[in-house]
Design an enzyme around this catalytic site. Sequence first.
Site: not given
Length: 152
Positions: A46-48, A51
């Site tokens: 999710g963070c990738t 970002a």
Amino acid sequence: MPALAKGATAPDFELPDQEGNPVRLSNYRGRNAVVVYFYPKDDTTGCTIEACGFRDQQAEFHGVAEVLGISDDSSESHARFAARYNLPFRLLSDRGGGVRKLYGVKKILGVIPRRVTFVIDREGVIRHVCSSQTNFAGHVAEALAALRVLSN
């Protein structure tokens, strides 16, 4: 602390970026809007996605707002993450979560930091808050929409 809301003054902070350089929020006052997004962890799915969403929309943010990603990962971890995905903005290391707490961004079950994005105007006032743990792309879209409103 309770989560900061629209209309609140964004608390100032200073944190190191992925290169170890200090970044102070107040240095942007009077110059640029700032999108501060708190995310759980470098190199997670999710963070990738989130970002890379900010990266892919960088042209929309350029000249309008500075994007700052914050997690409690180390500057070294941020450097690897930024290099791996060619992230053109600063990732700030909030070891211990002091700034996250200052902004009222809690942890889920006391373990996983929440995903919250703040759009801060040139005067340092929070103009929009987006909080969704699973709508990764929504943070980018909502930040851009809020910035368009500020520009009008």
